[in-house]
Design a protein around this motif. Structure first.
Motif, PDB file in Angstrom:
ATOM      1  N   PHE A 103       0.836  -1.201   0.000  1.00 50.40           N
ATOM      2  CA  PHE A 103       0.000   0.000   0.000  1.00 50.40           C
ATOM      3  C   PHE A 103       0.873   1.254   0.000  1.00 50.40           C
ATOM      4  O   PHE A 103       0.703   2.148  -0.823  1.00 50.40           O
ATOM      5  N   VAL A 104       1.836   1.298   0.912  1.00 51.22           N
ATOM      6  CA  VAL A 104       2.710   2.466   1.035  1.00 51.22           C
ATOM      7  C   VAL A 104       3.539   2.662  -0.231  1.00 51.22           C
ATOM      8  O   VAL A 104       3.748   3.787  -0.674  1.00 51.22           O
ATOM      9  N   SER A 105       3.972   1.568  -0.856  1.00 52.81           N
ATOM     10  CA  SER A 105       4.795   1.694  -2.065  1.00 52.81           C
ATOM     11  C   SER A 105       4.014   2.291  -3.231  1.00 52.81           C
ATOM     12  O   SER A 105       4.618   2.800  -4.172  1.00 52.81           O
ATOM     13  N   GLN A 106       2.692   2.260  -3.147  1.00 46.78           N
ATOM     14  CA  GLN A 106       1.870   2.812  -4.236  1.00 46.78           C
ATOM     15  C   GLN A 106       1.387   4.235  -3.951  1.00 46.78           C
ATOM     16  O   GLN A 106       0.688   4.826  -4.776  1.00 46.78           O
ATOM     17  N   LEU A 107       1.764   4.799  -2.805  1.00 41.31           N
ATOM     18  CA  LEU A 107       1.357   6.161  -2.479  1.00 41.31           C
ATOM     19  C   LEU A 107       2.120   7.170  -3.321  1.00 41.31           C
ATOM     20  O   LEU A 107       3.279   6.960  -3.675  1.00 41.31           O
ATOM     21  N   THR A 108       1.468   8.284  -3.612  1.00 39.01           N
ATOM     22  CA  THR A 108       2.182   9.381  -4.265  1.00 39.01           C
ATOM     23  C   THR A 108       3.125   9.993  -3.238  1.00 39.01           C
ATOM     24  O   THR A 108       2.970   9.782  -2.021  1.00 39.01           O
ATOM     25  N   THR A 109       4.071  10.763  -3.693  1.00 41.06           N
ATOM     26  CA  THR A 109       5.008  11.425  -2.789  1.00 41.06           C
ATOM     27  C   THR A 109       4.256  12.313  -1.808  1.00 41.06           C
ATOM     28  O   THR A 109       4.552  12.334  -0.606  1.00 41.06           O
ATOM     29  N   GLU A 110       3.246  13.013  -2.287  1.00 42.27           N
ATOM     30  CA  GLU A 110       2.455  13.894  -1.425  1.00 42.27           C
ATOM     31  C   GLU A 110       1.697  13.090  -0.360  1.00 42.27           C
ATOM     32  O   GLU A 110       1.676  13.458   0.811  1.00 42.27           O
ATOM     33  N   ASP A 111       1.087  11.966  -0.762  1.00 44.21           N
ATOM     34  CA  ASP A 111       0.373  11.134   0.200  1.00 44.21           C
ATOM     35  C   ASP A 111       1.328  10.507   1.211  1.00 44.21           C
ATOM     36  O   ASP A 111       0.996  10.364   2.391  1.00 44.21           O
ATOM     37  N   GLU A 112       2.525  10.149   0.749  1.00 47.63           N
ATOM     38  CA  GLU A 112       3.508   9.578   1.664  1.00 47.63           C
ATOM     39  C   GLU A 112       3.918  10.607   2.712  1.00 47.63           C
ATOM     40  O   GLU A 112       4.005  10.302   3.897  1.00 47.63           O
ATOM     41  N   ARG A 113       4.124  11.853   2.271  1.00 45.47           N
ATOM     42  CA  ARG A 113       4.461  12.924   3.219  1.00 45.47           C
ATOM     43  C   ARG A 113       3.334  13.132   4.228  1.00 45.47           C
ATOM     44  O   ARG A 113       3.574  13.288   5.424  1.00 45.47           O
ATOM     45  N   LEU A 114       2.095  13.112   3.742  1.00 49.52           N
ATOM     46  CA  LEU A 114       0.951  13.285   4.624  1.00 49.52           C
ATOM     47  C   LEU A 114       0.866  12.142   5.633  1.00 49.52           C
ATOM     48  O   LEU A 114       0.663  12.368   6.827  1.00 49.52           O
ATOM     49  N   LEU A 115       1.051  10.925   5.178  1.00 45.80           N
ATOM     50  CA  LEU A 115       1.015   9.776   6.079  1.00 45.80           C
ATOM     51  C   LEU A 115       2.105   9.882   7.136  1.00 45.80           C
ATOM     52  O   LEU A 115       1.872   9.648   8.320  1.00 45.80           O
ATOM     53  N   ARG A 116       3.308  10.284   6.703  1.00 50.42           N
ATOM     54  CA  ARG A 116       4.412  10.435   7.669  1.00 50.42           C
ATOM     55  C   ARG A 116       4.071  11.496   8.721  1.00 50.42           C
ATOM     56  O   ARG A 116       4.320  11.305   9.906  1.00 50.42           O
TER      57      ARG A 116
END
Length: 142
Positions: A103-116
């Motif tokens: 799931f995390v590997s398919q996140l956009t860079t923006e979504d990954e930043r938000l999740l972090r």
């Protein structure tokens, strides 16, 4: 003999999404007739009742007696329902780590930043929103 073209089928979940949208925009619980009216489409009341019954069975809406029938209210807002669905899918996995990693590997860079940033917040609050409602732990009823 002339053939009539097959009826166009709606995408899966479209009716449920429409019914939920009607409930979210209502200021009070709605009966099936109220949902039918809010939808403004020529759906039969029995169809609306079936959709509401299925949504109730899935835990997406609550219902209470009103005369001889029921009125329905959404249990979650749109974001809450999405979170519940994501959690439900994760709970079905034997290998949660692999599922989360994919799931995390398919996140956009923006979504990954938000999740972090959400994971770094002590109370689970979104940087620009209210605290997230806690999800039940593994094995708890959704």
């Amino acid at each position: 003999m002339s053939e009539t073209p097959p009826a166009q089928r709606r995408p899966a979940g479209e009716l449920e999404a429409s019914v939920l949208a009607a409930l979210w925009s209502a200021e009070e619980p709605l009966s099936p007739a109220g949902v039918q009216s809010a939808l403004g489409t020529p759906l039969a009341r029995t169809t609306v009742t079936t959709i509401l019954t299925r949504l109730h069975g899935k835990g997406a809406v609550s219902r209470s007696r009103a005369g001889r029938g029921y009125v329905y209210s959404p249990i979650h807002d749109s974001a809450g329902l999405t979170a519940r669905r994501m959690r439900s899918e994760l709970d079905k996995q034997d290998d949660r780590g692999t599922a989360l990693a994919r799931f995390v590997s398919q996140l956009t860079t923006e979504d990954e930043r938000l999740l972090r940033s959400l994971l770094d917040e002590p109370d689970g609050a979104a940087p620009d929103g209210p605290p997230a409602a806690p999800l039940p732990g593994p094995g708890a009823a959704p």
